[in-house]
Design a protein around this motif. Structure first.
Motif: not given
Length: 92
Positions: A7-30
């Motif tokens: 369960t914890s591994s699945i939660a970590g994967i789901c949270m990573a999938v959610c956070q990566v697009p946000q991080a990429i957007r911030i990396l591009r736009t600041r």
């Protein structure tokens, strides 16, 4: 693997999938103006807790905790980046 680790591994994967697009957007736009600093601090603290739990499990049985700390570690990197950028943009 016990249900907690799965369960914890699945939660970590789901949270990573959610956070990566946000991080990429911030990396591009600041731009972090639409992100709540309080929410990001709490989210990062929660993911850090899951990451530490995975490390503790790995001490007891290495392969038991690997999926947990690996998935949450990946998520922690993107959360820390977002948190650092939020703080940087608040100070600036």
């Amino acid at each position: 693997m016990d249900p907690f680790t799965i369960t914890s591994s699945i939660a970590g994967i789901c949270m990573a999938v959610c956070q990566v697009p946000q991080a990429i957007r911030i990396l591009r736009t600041r731009d972090t103006s639409s992100i709540s600093l309080t929410m990001q601090i709490i989210l990062t603290a929660g993911i850090l807790s899951l990451f530490v739990s995975g490390i503790i499990l790995s001490v007891r049985d290495f392969w038991e905790g690997v999926p947990m700390w690996l998935s949450n570690g990946f998520c922690l990197i993107s959360c820390l980046y977002i948190l650092i950028m939020c703080i940087y943009n608040k100070i600036k």
